[in-house]
Enzyme design. Sequence first.
Site, PDB file in Angstrom:
ATOM      1  N   CYS A 152      29.022 -26.053  53.036  1.00  0.00           N
ATOM      2  CA  CYS A 152      29.595 -26.634  54.190  1.00  0.00           C
ATOM      3  C   CYS A 152      30.824 -25.953  54.741  1.00  0.00           C
ATOM      4  CB  CYS A 152      29.972 -28.246  53.920  1.00  0.00           C
ATOM      5  SG  CYS A 152      30.845 -28.919  55.406  1.00  0.00           S
ATOM      6  N   ARG A 185      27.490 -28.214  57.993  1.00  0.00           N
ATOM      7  CA  ARG A 185      26.919 -28.784  56.719  1.00  0.00           C
ATOM      8  C   ARG A 185      25.213 -28.246  56.846  1.00  0.00           C
ATOM      9  NH1 ARG A 185      23.886 -33.749  56.570  1.00  0.00           N
ATOM     10  NH2 ARG A 185      23.453 -34.430  54.493  1.00  0.00           N
ATOM     11  N   SER A 196      22.439 -29.123  54.255  1.00  0.00           N
ATOM     12  CA  SER A 196      22.074 -30.079  53.446  1.00  0.00           C
ATOM     13  C   SER A 196      21.266 -29.678  52.077  1.00  0.00           C
ATOM     14  CB  SER A 196      21.158 -31.127  54.095  1.00  0.00           C
ATOM     15  OG  SER A 196      21.920 -31.679  55.078  1.00  0.00           O
ATOM     16  N   ILE A 197      21.807 -30.002  50.885  1.00  0.00           N
ATOM     17  CA  ILE A 197      21.076 -29.861  49.529  1.00  0.00           C
ATOM     18  C   ILE A 197      20.747 -30.829  48.793  1.00  0.00           C
ATOM     19  CG2 ILE A 197      21.044 -28.264  47.488  1.00  0.00           C
ATOM     20  CD1 ILE A 197      20.881 -26.487  49.963  1.00  0.00           C
ATOM     21  N   GLU A 227      28.966 -27.291  45.259  1.00  0.00           N
ATOM     22  CA  GLU A 227      28.484 -28.112  44.580  1.00  0.00           C
ATOM     23  C   GLU A 227      29.262 -28.674  43.221  1.00  0.00           C
ATOM     24  OE1 GLU A 227      25.361 -29.636  44.822  1.00  0.00           O
ATOM     25  OE2 GLU A 227      24.093 -28.342  46.401  1.00  0.00           O
ATOM     26  N   ASP A 282      26.830 -35.810  45.387  1.00  0.00           N
ATOM     27  CA  ASP A 282      27.952 -35.389  44.462  1.00  0.00           C
ATOM     28  C   ASP A 282      29.341 -35.659  45.022  1.00  0.00           C
ATOM     29  OD1 ASP A 282      27.285 -33.319  45.881  1.00  0.00           O
ATOM     30  OD2 ASP A 282      27.507 -31.604  44.629  1.00  0.00           O
ATOM     31  N   GLY A 301      23.247 -13.931  38.812  1.00  0.00           N
ATOM     32  CA  GLY A 301      23.864 -13.335  37.239  1.00  0.00           C
ATOM     33  C   GLY A 301      25.314 -12.955  37.423  1.00  0.00           C
TER      34      GLY A 301
END
Length: 644
Positions: free
Chosen positions: A5, A53, A55-56, A84, A108, A375
């Site tokens: 976001c 936003r 969205s996940i 996240e 979350d 990574g």
Amino acid sequence: MPAVCGLLGFLTADVATEDIVTQVYDALQCGRHRGPDERGTWHDDHVILGFNRLSIIDIEHSHQPLFWGPPENPQRYALAFNGEIYNYLELREQLTEEFGARFRTEGDGESIVAAYHHWGTAAFSRLRGMFAFAIWDSETKRMVLARDRFGIKPLFLATGPNGTAYASEKKSLLELLPALGLSDELDARALEHYTVLQYVPEPESLHANVRRLESGTYATLAPGEEPSAQRYFDPSFRIRPFAAGSEERRYREIAAVLEDSVAKHMRADVTVGSFLSGGIDSTAVAALAIRHNPNLLTFTSAFEREGYSEADVAAETAAAIGAKHYIRMVSPEDFANAIPEIVWYLDDPVADPALVPLYFVAKEARKHVKVVLSGEGADELFGGYTIYREPLSLKPFEYLPRGVRKLAGKLSDRIPDGTRGKSLLHRGSLTLEERYYGNARSFNDAQLRSVLRDFRPEWTHQDVTAPIYERSRGWDPVARMQHLDLFTWLRGDILVKADKMTMANSLELRVPFLDPEVFAIAEQVPFEQKITKDTTKYALRRALETIVPPHVLHRPKLGFPVPLRHWLRGPELYDWAAAQIAESQTDHLLNKSAIKTMLDQHRAGTADHSRRIWTLLVFMIWHGIFVENRIKPEIQEPAYPVRL
């Protein structure tokens, strides 16, 4: 909860007017790529919260801002959140058991606010994730801003007589400087730091009135107040030697914590893919990810020039782990044409040419997935850079008296450039604090003096590194170098390009190595388990023996190598670079004649100035966009339409 976001907010010194609300909403357009699924603002008398936003998780219910509070005031807090929280399920369970906390969504975001309500700012150390967020407390009329431990997600700040604004995108914040009562003047010292380091170090930005909230830090403020910042995470390397016979157990601990991190980073309501460069770090992440998603898609980019492509190795690796693989080839024309757009997305210049292939591989990945793993961070945590082996080669100098070492340095000055042993003698004469200031090194003082109009010898890399080195006194040299890189190279270059190039394509990047639990194991690894005379990341390589295919395990990593040195000498980029220098209106800042001489020397092959030239070219393009308004990149529309 909305994962990615683009934040933009304004805490007024007085009362939020409709005019300022409109300005905040309009400024969100500059960050629309961060969240193409939804855009809007919310405000009360003092604060305006804006958001873009993507969205996940819990796509239907976790809109922004998110309101939460205890039963007696369920709308007490308003949250705007970028990132996240990977342990949100565990946090929700703990908050429910200990405090009877209630949640209205499956995302979350509520776990952040509930944790803050019950634990205060101590909650930030419990968050396992990447984040930048703002929480407005409508009862106390106070705001808290926080950023994750390692600086994965950005947050810019500007405070003036009319209030404080914050943003994920500096370009959005620049739109609000007049409303804050601030100018957009440049920061001369930040420019000099950029030319030395090839990035602008935190908390600076190239605009004097815009700073960055540092990684691992939170700030509190109220209407009419300056933000007050506090560090909640100060990494230390608490070495725990491997006891005789415990080596295999410790390697298993590393493998287990990394597997757990990858599993948690796979939490999403959308498809997750993985970048795959051909090196051990991205391969480890992909190999662990495919255990949770057998249909994993992997992505890499490459150049059609021998020695500058890991495409074949990445494809072989993808086949070995069973992933479907995509390759994006990048031509010199692609490279040059993308630079203005890439620099616009960056906000501040970063002279790392690997930005370009990363931009294109992110563009390819976004056609197929909304989230990718990568990574980043493994080298800093486990000792992966070749330069970390330098203390081994310089160890004999430690036995020499300081006066003798200084004499060796003076002797090295008299040896012709290019003579074997000159560099070793020079570096051996210096202390660690003098010689090591991160992985990005470009200009020396003489070269800086020739190109910077306002060169100030007192503005050195030690402005940035001295306070960091002070905190690591007494540690072994590799731990000190790792610690320095966490605060410089990692958050100034690696994570900026990772965030900016993926967000440019509305793609969320997740980095499982940069996880608090992984760091808690990595910080204990002793010197000899990181660096040997033959290899780097020794303990990590041992830990991954049953995870990473053999053809990758001991192969040196190229990452995203760019044939910049060759292209600037040839028809691919020489004319393009010469045109950028000629057209740039930076004469008051740079000696363009000296820069053109550098370019011609490079073309003639009498010197390799490629990184120095590139550093200056990126700045000139940045200046052309953000100061001159001469260069107007064509910015692509987000992958998904914005719903207003």
